[in-house]
Design an enzyme around this catalytic site. Sequence first.
Site, short mmCIF file in Angstrom:
data_model
loop_
_atom_site.label_atom_id
_atom_site.label_comp_id
_atom_site.label_asym_id
_atom_site.label_seq_id
_atom_site.Cartn_x
_atom_site.Cartn_y
_atom_site.Cartn_z
N GLU A 24 29.80 38.38 47.69
CA GLU A 24 29.16 38.96 46.50
C GLU A 24 27.70 38.56 46.50
O GLU A 24 27.35 37.41 46.77
CB GLU A 24 29.85 38.45 45.23
CG GLU A 24 29.20 38.92 43.94
CD GLU A 24 29.87 38.38 42.69
OE1 GLU A 24 29.16 38.18 41.69
OE2 GLU A 24 31.10 38.15 42.71
N GLU A 29 20.76 38.84 37.42
CA GLU A 29 21.85 38.37 36.56
C GLU A 29 21.34 37.30 35.60
O GLU A 29 20.51 36.46 35.95
CB GLU A 29 22.99 37.80 37.41
CG GLU A 29 24.24 37.49 36.61
CD GLU A 29 25.40 37.01 37.47
OE1 GLU A 29 26.55 37.25 37.08
OE2 GLU A 29 25.13 36.39 38.52
#
Length: 212
Positions: A24, A29
């Site tokens: 990932e 974020e």
Amino acid sequence: HMPVGCGTWPAFWMFGPNWPNGGEIDIIEGVNGQSTDSVTLHTSPGCVVSNANSQPGTFTITNDCSTSNSNVGCSVGTSNPNNFGTGFNAVGGGTYAMQWAGSGIYVWFWERGTVPAAVTSDPPNVQAWGQPLVTFAGDGCDFNTFFSEQHIIFDTTFCGAWAGSVWGQGECAALADTCTDYVANNPAAFTDAYWLINSVQVYQLQSSAQTQ
């Protein structure tokens, strides 16, 4: 434009099959009132990285990418308030780029109006992009093994495992006892919780076998 506000958890990320085995890559974020971007990798056990050659102002939070470390992954914090949240929106956004290569994973950011011609050319000239914002490299991770078949995602989570769990640690805590209480009772607070994306472009370097 990216989502902002207490209770939000926006992310621009990629993931491979059979998570976490395919890896990932979290390019953008953060949660709640966070003012700068966090760039993170998540993998199965065995991938440890170095962040040498990341831009000044970045700092390593963890370098073990394994989800076995409470799913923290290997994460790098940034210091430019214009690369995330309200600061990002205030400058009219910008361009993020990520290179996934056998030597490592690299992330760049340029504010609107400062994107080099080497980025917008077709094909782009990665060698002329300059120092990455964040570099994940080193002999402690085989990037060809731990990352595969990545899918691109933009999403906005409300509360969730991260934004909800740290609700009491920042200024948002004064708004409600819990993140879920705030989100459920204040729908008008989320008028800025949206993505506005001009384009997403994907390039793949052809091997000599493919070009023959």
